[in-house]
Design a protein around this motif. Structure first.
Motif, short mmCIF file in Angstrom:
data_model
loop_
_atom_site.label_atom_id
_atom_site.label_comp_id
_atom_site.label_asym_id
_atom_site.label_seq_id
_atom_site.Cartn_x
_atom_site.Cartn_y
_atom_site.Cartn_z
N ALA A 83 46.63 40.43 39.62
CA ALA A 83 46.89 41.25 38.44
C ALA A 83 47.64 42.51 38.88
N GLU A 133 34.50 34.93 37.47
CA GLU A 133 35.01 34.82 36.09
C GLU A 133 36.38 35.47 36.02
N PHE A 134 37.40 34.67 35.78
CA PHE A 134 38.76 35.18 35.70
C PHE A 134 39.64 34.14 35.02
N ARG A 135 40.87 34.53 34.75
CA ARG A 135 41.84 33.61 34.15
C ARG A 135 42.97 33.34 35.14
N TYR A 137 41.59 39.20 35.01
CA TYR A 137 40.47 39.10 34.06
C TYR A 137 41.00 38.93 32.63
N ASN A 189 45.03 46.03 29.85
CA ASN A 189 44.70 46.24 31.25
C ASN A 189 44.86 44.94 32.04
N SER A 190 45.45 45.04 33.22
CA SER A 190 45.65 43.88 34.08
C SER A 190 44.95 44.16 35.41
N LEU A 203 49.12 38.69 33.28
CA LEU A 203 47.94 38.53 32.44
C LEU A 203 47.29 39.90 32.22
N ALA A 204 46.95 40.21 30.99
CA ALA A 204 46.28 41.46 30.66
C ALA A 204 45.21 41.19 29.61
N ASP A 205 44.23 42.09 29.52
CA ASP A 205 43.17 41.92 28.53
C ASP A 205 43.63 42.48 27.17
N ALA A 206 42.73 42.48 26.21
CA ALA A 206 43.07 42.91 24.85
C ALA A 206 43.51 44.36 24.79
N ASP A 207 43.11 45.16 25.76
CA ASP A 207 43.50 46.57 25.79
C ASP A 207 44.74 46.82 26.64
#
Length: 207
Positions: A151, A162-164, A207, A177-178, A171-175
């Motif tokens: 990331a 737990e990761f993607r 994540y 953040n990578s 890849l970043a989360d809903a906010d």
């Protein structure tokens, strides 16, 4: 599995070694210094690395570009080319490369490193890792390589499992953040060595 780990005492290399050994794999760590129980060899020394690689099932290249203000790209690419040749001589085809996030795309044809807000202090290293990816793609076609980008931010943290996984896009989360911990990055890398699901491809983990 017997794994040759080049760059075994770096932040990521240490965690890859720990993760692989946790699963029962045999790890031969290699560093230029020979510290911490590692074998002493420079990645540029093809003969020495080939000798160490004999009898191994896979190799991990976890060498970082120089961070002393000198050209980061030349030494990193030269090290990779030396390792490619060493693995060929030793008959080791499987290679995992610890890569960078700068070459990941945030839009079609637009890399993270090309963004106006990318930190200037890290740009040279990011461009070096991006060049490494291109060299792997162009010159290691005879090896079963995987280039694993982290990331945008990778640092020591928790081992959650737990990761993607993704491909060439950041890849970043809903906010927005990578992030990934070095521990979970190591899980993803060893998973790939065991499963061989992304051979001759770049993948990323976050994540």
């Amino acid at each position: 599995m017997r794994i040759l780990l080049i760059g075994a005492t770096g932040m990521i290399g240490r965690r890859v070694a720990d993760e692989a050994r946790r699963r029962g794999h045999e790890v031969t760590g290699v560093t230029r210094s020979g510290d911490d129980g590692t074998a002493k060899a420079d990645a540029l020394d093809t003969e020495a690395v080939a000798a160490l690689a004999e009898g191994h099932d896979a190799a991990v290249l976890a060498v970082a570009p120089p961070r002393d203000g000198s050209d980061p790209t030349g030494p990193l690419v030269a090290a990779a080319r030396g390792v490619f040749e060493a693995l060929r001589r030793a008959g080791v085809r499987r290679l995992a490369v610890v890569g960078g996030a700068g070459s990941l795309e945030v839009a079609p044809g637009v890399r993270v490193v090309d963004g106006p807000d990318f930190p200037a202090a890290h740009k040279g290293e990011a461009l070096a890792q991006a060049e490494l990816l291109e060299v792997v793609r162009a010159e290691a076609a005879d090896l079963d390589w995987t280039y694993l980008s982290p990331a945008a931010i990778i640092e020591p943290g928790q081992r959650s499992g737990e990761f993607r996984l993704g491909g060439d896009e950041l890849l970043a989360d809903a906010d927005g953040n990578s992030l990934i911990s070095a521990e979970d990055y190591a899980i993803a890398l060893v998973d790939e060595l065991e499963k061989n699901q992304a051979v001759r491809r770049r993948i990323t983990v976050a994540y």
